[in-house]
Scaffold this motif. Sequence first.
Motif, PDB file in Angstrom:
ATOM      1  N   GLN A 345      24.704  27.641  40.495  1.00 51.24           N
ATOM      2  CA  GLN A 345      25.344  26.423  40.002  1.00 51.24           C
ATOM      3  C   GLN A 345      24.330  25.303  39.835  1.00 51.24           C
ATOM      4  O   GLN A 345      24.349  24.570  38.846  1.00 51.24           O
ATOM      5  CB  GLN A 345      26.434  25.973  40.976  1.00 51.24           C
ATOM      6  N   ALA A 369      36.626  30.066  44.558  1.00 45.60           N
ATOM      7  CA  ALA A 369      35.999  28.849  44.030  1.00 45.60           C
ATOM      8  C   ALA A 369      36.861  27.624  44.313  1.00 45.60           C
ATOM      9  O   ALA A 369      36.359  26.569  44.708  1.00 45.60           O
ATOM     10  CB  ALA A 369      35.756  28.989  42.527  1.00 45.60           C
ATOM     11  N   SER A 373      35.885  24.599  46.898  1.00 42.42           N
ATOM     12  CA  SER A 373      35.732  23.243  46.342  1.00 42.42           C
ATOM     13  C   SER A 373      36.629  22.234  47.040  1.00 42.42           C
ATOM     14  O   SER A 373      36.325  21.041  47.072  1.00 42.42           O
ATOM     15  CB  SER A 373      36.032  23.252  44.836  1.00 42.42           C
ATOM     16  N   GLN A 400      30.993  27.718  38.795  1.00 38.67           N
ATOM     17  CA  GLN A 400      30.637  26.307  38.642  1.00 38.67           C
ATOM     18  C   GLN A 400      31.660  25.565  37.798  1.00 38.67           C
ATOM     19  O   GLN A 400      32.003  24.414  38.079  1.00 38.67           O
ATOM     20  CB  GLN A 400      29.251  26.167  38.012  1.00 38.67           C
ATOM     21  N   ASN A 403      34.559  24.872  39.955  1.00 37.30           N
ATOM     22  CA  ASN A 403      34.139  23.860  40.930  1.00 37.30           C
ATOM     23  C   ASN A 403      34.158  22.464  40.301  1.00 37.30           C
ATOM     24  O   ASN A 403      34.666  21.502  40.901  1.00 37.30           O
ATOM     25  CB  ASN A 403      32.734  24.197  41.439  1.00 37.30           C
ATOM     26  N   ASN A 404      33.633  22.330  39.082  1.00 35.37           N
ATOM     27  CA  ASN A 404      33.602  21.027  38.416  1.00 35.37           C
ATOM     28  C   ASN A 404      35.003  20.517  38.110  1.00 35.37           C
ATOM     29  O   ASN A 404      35.299  19.324  38.266  1.00 35.37           O
ATOM     30  CB  ASN A 404      32.798  21.119  37.116  1.00 35.37           C
ATOM     31  N   LEU A 407      36.687  19.457  41.379  1.00 37.29           N
ATOM     32  CA  LEU A 407      36.114  18.189  41.833  1.00 37.29           C
ATOM     33  C   LEU A 407      36.682  17.032  41.016  1.00 37.29           C
ATOM     34  O   LEU A 407      37.019  15.967  41.554  1.00 37.29           O
ATOM     35  CB  LEU A 407      34.588  18.232  41.707  1.00 37.29           C
TER      36      LEU A 407
END
Length: 656
Positions: A345, A369, A373, A400, A403-404, A407
């Motif tokens: 990532q 994931a 997160s 990733q 995760n983004n 977030l």
Amino acid sequence: MTFYKNSWQLNMQIGESKLNEQALGTGKVQLWTTLEHLNILSDKLNELFFIYDKTGIIKFMNNKALEVLGYGAQEIIGSSMLSLTTDEYKDQLRVEMENLFGQGISSIFELPVIGKDGAQRLIHFKSAPIIEEGEIPGGITLGQDITAYRYATEAQRITEEKLAAAFNLSPEMIAISSLEDGRYLEVNDAFVSLFGYSREEIVGKTVRELKIWVNPQNRARLQRMVLENPIVRGIEDSFRKKSGDIWRGICSFARLNIGGEPFILTVGTDITEKRRMEDDLLKASKLESLGILAGGLAHDFNNLLTIIMGNLTLSKMINQDNPDSLKFLQEAEHAILQARCLTQQLLTFARGGAPVMKITTIEELIKDAVTFSLSGSSVKAQFNIKNLWKVEIDAGQINQVINNLILNAVQAMPDGGEIRVAADNTELDEFNMHPLKAGPYIRISIKDQGQGIPEHCLDKIFDPYFTTKEQGTGLGLATAFSIINRHGGHLYCESSANEGACFNIYLPAVCDEVELAKEEERVPLQGKGRVLVMDDQYRIQTMLGEMLIQLGYEPELTNDGMQSIERYREAMANGKPFNAVIMDLTIPGGMGGKRALEGLVAIDPAVRVIVSSGYTSDPLLSQQGKSGFQAVLAKPYSIVELSEVLQKVIQNEQAS
């Protein structure tokens, strides 16, 4: 001789002049016999002076008229007044003379006259009739040469028109405002367009009323500067449009005096985009530096993880009969695999990179994931994941993306809440509303309970560096969008005010029957053959050598590319060729895998090379089969992964 009607109508009546009869003779003396006396008077004038009879024949001209026209008296006296002007203006002069003699009307007019040299001069004429005993025997005309004045006036008019055109056509915003309170006297079209007001909304208003300056105290500082210096250049500041949007400008100012009052001429250029580009370049430069740093850290970190992973898998083989120890070793191995995803990532965020694709299931990846997160946050997840088709993805990069997005959802709910994560299978036809080909896809949706995204921002949220958060970088969603695109999929957002945001991911599905070994069923595959290992890390060499021995292979260890090429050449010459080569891409201070690969291919075009690297985002890793190597072994790897790659490469060698 008496002047009437504002001194321009001359009434000459000899009988009323009371002149001495001895000097003048008996009876009325005709006007024309006294011309020599008029010559003395007329020569005191700075104007052109003409006397002419009723037919327009010139009877007298003063020296000023002769000088301007360039004639001698005998050359012009007796000529018609009409001969003085051009054919174009003769009718106008004829009308003036008809009015003069027919109605006794004085007149003022302008005409071009032709001098002896043919040059034209513009003359401002004032004509009046001569009245004698009720009759009009002639007329007089005074003329002023206004050629230079008219040229100057015309030049000034042209200059003013040019200035007005330049003022309004200038791409830079220009304004004239009072020095004292900033009340606008005039603004150009660029000013109107830039600020979004109409001219009527601006002229007569002050900068304070329009709230033009974001920082009003800076305008007060400018006022003092202009009082001290008539010209101030290169002042950069922020200004507010009618819409409330802020733009960055660089302006120059000049003090003017208009009607005895001080004003400021402002010329400004919008440099908002220029500054944004400079900021983007700075961010890009920082990211490039971060990428170099991240690459080095990831490489070293992955090397350490490789040593740990290798020793863990060796320990698992030794502890097959000890269930308690095996359980702890498996947990440690799982944690290392998650750590491997973190390094991937970091590299994708900092430098991008083509995905290293692998057919796999995605259900557990999504759950892991999301759960990872949300660790430490006040947000919980609700899952609704159906039995999904397989996908061909780079697991680290998709991790990733999720995760983004998670977030982003957590940041949208600072007081906590719930995220709904759903995934299902779907078929898209050729008329689908997405920029996707027809075919099978899996659809993943992540919906939060935040305030939602404003409609005017929806088209921008995937733009690099666009963010509505004070501490945001504007890279999370842009990176996610880029990764999904590189996977042949699509990422978009749906949002309504106060109803949260829902991000939808489409990924191409693999519907062909592909048997994926379950993790618990995967065991190290035994093999045989000679394997050349190239790695600059001694602990990795020894660990990898031990793993190869455990798998039934005969390893030979080297430190760099030169040594590997030499060992490979010797093995070929001795009739003991290597069945496979495992080489690290990066060797600090020595020949790395890329150059060594070229040397090996030169010796043996059929060489079977497995590329192993801690730089998991290296573009070379996505070019399997195109750059001379047959397989990729990304660090860190388990003994199971090592055995599977070796089996595949060596079996292909034997088959060929």
